[in-house]
Design an enzyme around this catalytic site. Structure first.
Site, PDB file in Angstrom:
ATOM      1  N   GLY A  13       0.775  -1.109   0.093  1.00 27.44           N
ATOM      2  CA  GLY A  13       0.000  -0.020  -0.052  1.00 27.44           C
ATOM      3  C   GLY A  13       0.764   1.441  -0.268  1.00 27.44           C
ATOM      4  O   GLY A  13       2.019   1.295   0.600  1.00 27.44           O
ATOM      5  N   ASP A 141       0.740   1.619   8.909  1.00 28.20           N
ATOM      6  CA  ASP A 141       0.371   0.763  10.096  1.00 28.20           C
ATOM      7  C   ASP A 141       1.363   0.626  11.333  1.00 28.20           C
ATOM      8  O   ASP A 141       1.032   0.261  12.277  1.00 28.20           O
ATOM      9  CB  ASP A 141       0.122  -0.768   9.810  1.00 28.20           C
ATOM     10  N   GLU A 236      -9.266  -0.131  12.532  1.00 31.55           N
ATOM     11  CA  GLU A 236     -10.350  -0.929  11.676  1.00 31.55           C
ATOM     12  C   GLU A 236     -10.376  -2.706  11.900  1.00 31.55           C
ATOM     13  O   GLU A 236     -11.432  -3.227  11.776  1.00 31.55           O
ATOM     14  CB  GLU A 236      -9.872  -0.677  10.134  1.00 31.55           C
ATOM     15  N   GLN A 285      -5.880   8.795   4.909  1.00 33.25           N
ATOM     16  CA  GLN A 285      -4.705   8.597   5.594  1.00 33.25           C
ATOM     17  C   GLN A 285      -3.477   8.334   5.092  1.00 33.25           C
ATOM     18  O   GLN A 285      -2.354   8.468   5.518  1.00 33.25           O
ATOM     19  CB  GLN A 285      -4.932   7.455   6.939  1.00 33.25           C
TER      20      GLN A 285
END
Ligand code: F6P
Length: 359
Positions: A13, A141, A236, A285
């Site tokens: 990502g 993350d 999440e 984000q």
């Protein structure tokens, strides 16, 4: 010293700060009179014939590129080359083709900018093809082990904090509980950091068990104290108290976390009588201009990655430790996957501030 040709790719990502890292690599390599080749769309670019890539000209990389979110090279977080999804639904090992692609480019070394998933794949490819690999950690993350920070995390936290700043006045105007669902996959780092920085009343993370009763107790105590609103941040990957996880299925079968915020919104409204509203922050984000911290980290990481190649140190990941850039074995970083430490300073700080983790 002989002129080297190094490859660089971004994988997994995207996040803010990737272009700053690419820029640092290109400039440091140029100072050493080396050439940098940008591989397009991560390892997917190497499946093309010829491999999709372009030589990165240092003149393209002025300060402006550092302000850009995303990655100018493109990336992918799908398609493990060892089990590559084929159109008929089967999978095929395409790793040989990717190794051939690396070789066709005549690279002395490759810098992979990725997270733990990407590193696991790149490491396997490097072993298979005898590729000299150096890793730069990036992920919103912040769950890669052996480094205190990964590129992109600081920006994601800044965005989530700003979201709380924006939610607070509207919550107070309408006597509401606002629930902010943030990313982070199985680690609650974004929620903890943004929750503290943004003045949340409740922070729910996958690492800590919670009950709706405890969350409601905290919110009702706020009401009793005379305050008419509350802010809840939820990661999440948080499940229901009985262990049900929330995922969204996308076209093509890909599943991603999402939706726990709405579940909590309902439960909190029922248990407290407060009106609730839910914001799922999502990819906001990831895609914006990086914070100064991410620009600094990415720059320091990029320079160090090239220096490791110069020293002939491969299979290493650059890492941030104690105000310095160091290097660690990529496999150690993968093995030390880092969730939130419930005994750590930030969780203890949150608790000492009266923030509820719902436990
Ligand atoms: O790993 C980064 C991340 O943004 C996670 O926080 C999130 O769960 C996931 O990627 C989303 O993936 P995608 O971009 O495929 O929707």
């Amino acid at each position: 010293m002989a002129k080297k040709r190094i490859g660089i790719l971004t994988s997994g990502g995207d996040c803010a700060g990737l272009n700053a890292a690419i820029r640092a690599v290109v400039h440091r390599a140029h100072l050493l009179d080396w050439e940098t080749v940008g591989i397009i769309d991560g390892t997917a670019g190497l499946l093309q014939d010829p491999p999709e890539c372009r030589v990165l000209d240092p003149h393209e990389f002025d300060g402006n590129i550092m302000r850009l979110g995303g990655t100018i090279l493109g990336t992918t977080n799908k398609g493990n080359p060892f089990a590559f999804p084929m159109p008929d639904g089967s999978t095929k090992d395409m790793s040989g083709k990717i190794v051939d692609g690396f070789k066709a480019l005549g690279l002395d070394a490759v810098i992979g900018i990725g997270g733990d998933g990407s590193f696991a794949i790149l490491k396997k490819l490097a072993k298979k093809g005898g590729i000299n690999l150096v890793g730069i950690p990036k992920t919103i993350d912040n769950d890669i082990g052996m480094t205190e920070a990964a590129v992109g995390f600081d920006t994601a936290v800044a965005v989530a904090t700003e979201a709380l700043d924006r939610l607070q006045p509207t919550a107070a105007s309408h006597d509401r509980v606002m629930i902010l669902e943030v990313m982070g996959r199985d680690a609650g780092h974004i929620a903890v950091s943004a929750g503290i920085a943004g003045g949340a009343d409740v922070i729910l993370i996958p690492e800590a068990d919670y009950s709706i009763e405890n969350v409601a107790k905290k919110i009702l105590s706020i009401k009793e104290s005379g305050r008419n609103f509350a802010l809840v941040v939820v990661s999440e990957a948080v499940k229901t108290p009985s262990g049900e996880k929330f995922q969204v299925s996308y076209h093509g079968g890909e599943k991603r976390y999402g939706g726990i915020g709405h579940y909590l919104g309902e439960k909190i409204a029922e248990a407290t009588g407060f009106e609730t509203r839910v914001t799922i922050l999502g990819h906001v984000q990831r895609g914006c201009s990086p914070t100064y911290n991410d620009r600094l980290l990415a720059s320091a990481f990029g320079v160090k990655a090239v220096d490791l190649i110069q020293e002939g140190k491969f299979g290493r990941m650059v890492a941030w430790s104690n105000r310095q850039v160091i290097d660690v074995a990529i496999e150690d970083a993968i093995a030390a996957y880092q969730q939130v430490d419930l005994d750590g300073t930030l969780v203890q700080t949150a608790k000492a501030l009266g923030i509820s983790l719902g436990d």
